[in-house]
Enzyme design. Structure first.
Site, PDB file in Angstrom:
ATOM      1  N   GLY A  12       3.692   3.455   2.918  1.00  0.00           N
ATOM      2  CA  GLY A  12       2.618   3.337   3.893  1.00  0.00           C
ATOM      3  C   GLY A  12       1.472   2.501   3.367  1.00  0.00           C
ATOM      4  CB  THR A  13      -1.507   2.221   2.617  1.00  0.00           C
ATOM      5  OG1 THR A  13      -2.906   1.928   2.683  1.00  0.00           O
ATOM      6  CG2 THR A  13      -0.953   1.641   1.343  1.00  0.00           C
ATOM      7  CB  THR A  14      -1.805  -2.814   4.735  1.00  0.00           C
ATOM      8  OG1 THR A  14      -0.754  -2.394   5.603  1.00  0.00           O
ATOM      9  CG2 THR A  14      -1.636  -4.296   4.434  1.00  0.00           C
ATOM     10  CE  LYS A  45      -5.734   3.838   3.020  1.00  0.00           C
ATOM     11  NZ  LYS A  45      -4.657   3.372   3.932  1.00  0.00           N
TER      12      LYS A  45
END
Length: 211
Positions: A12-14, A45
């Protein structure tokens, strides 16, 4: 998947990191997911490690927070003992050694500007692998971000230009990746201003400009 509370799984996430002629740019979206659940909409993040170093994270909350605290402490200790800032390569190698000795469920981009003005970014995997590159994207949205980065990052890109490209790259991921969303964070590091987190108003204004 284990039972750890997660900021995101590594799928997940970017996050995005761009090396520029006058510094580095980091960007991420803000969605924290647990499987198909949006657990948090304001996840942080991007971390300031020191005035000249920043990092992005994806993975277990506990592991990510622990790693950021250890790296920050070690970087501060180096400055106290040696009377100078640690180089970006040495800070990255330090983080890689920590991960290699005790693998953590986290993927990190670490970069910044050395005292000679040289900018660099390294990608660190959970087992301590360390790779330097001019631009890097991690997470499930990286496929979409790389399409923007490959097309728009050039050798002489400046931080100002890099911010626009990074925002475009994260926006592309948010439009197509279900694990990415809920806003954009952008931070820059250069020898003149050091670490700087862009305000929400600045990011929103830039989004309107590039739309």
């Amino acid at each position: 998947m284990n039972n750890k509370n997660t900021l995101d799984t590594l799928e997940g996430t970017t996050t995005v990191g761009i090396t520029c002629t006058d510094g580095v740019v980091f960007a991420s979206e803000r969605r924290a997911s647990m499987g198909n659940l949006v657990a948090h909409k304001v996840a942080e993040k991007i971390f300031k490690i020191d005035d000249h170093i920043a990092a992005t994270i994806a993975g277990s909350v506990a592991d990510a927070q622990s790693l950021m605290k250890v790296i920050s402490a070690e970087v501060s200790l180096y400055k106290m003992r040696n009377g100078e800032n640690i180089s970006i390569e040495s800070a990255s190698a330090l983080a890689a050694n920590i991960l290699h000795s005790s693998p953590l469920y986290v993927q990190t981009l670490l970069g910044g500007v050395d005292e000679n003005g040289g900018a660099s970014i390294y990608s660190l995997d959970p087992a301590g692998g360390m790779i330097k590159d001019s631009f890097i994207s991690t997470g499930s949205g990286s496929t979409f971000s790389y399409g923007v980065l490959e097309d728009r990052v050039k050798e002489d890109i400046t931080v100002e230009e890099g911010v626009d490209v990074a925002i475009r790259a994260i926006r592309a991921a948010m439009e197509r990746d279900t694990y990415s969303g809920n806003g954009i964070l952008v931070a820059t590091v250069n020898s003149e201003k050091g670490f700087e987190m862009l305000s929400k108003d600045v990011i929103e204004a830039k989004l309107k400009e590039i739309s």
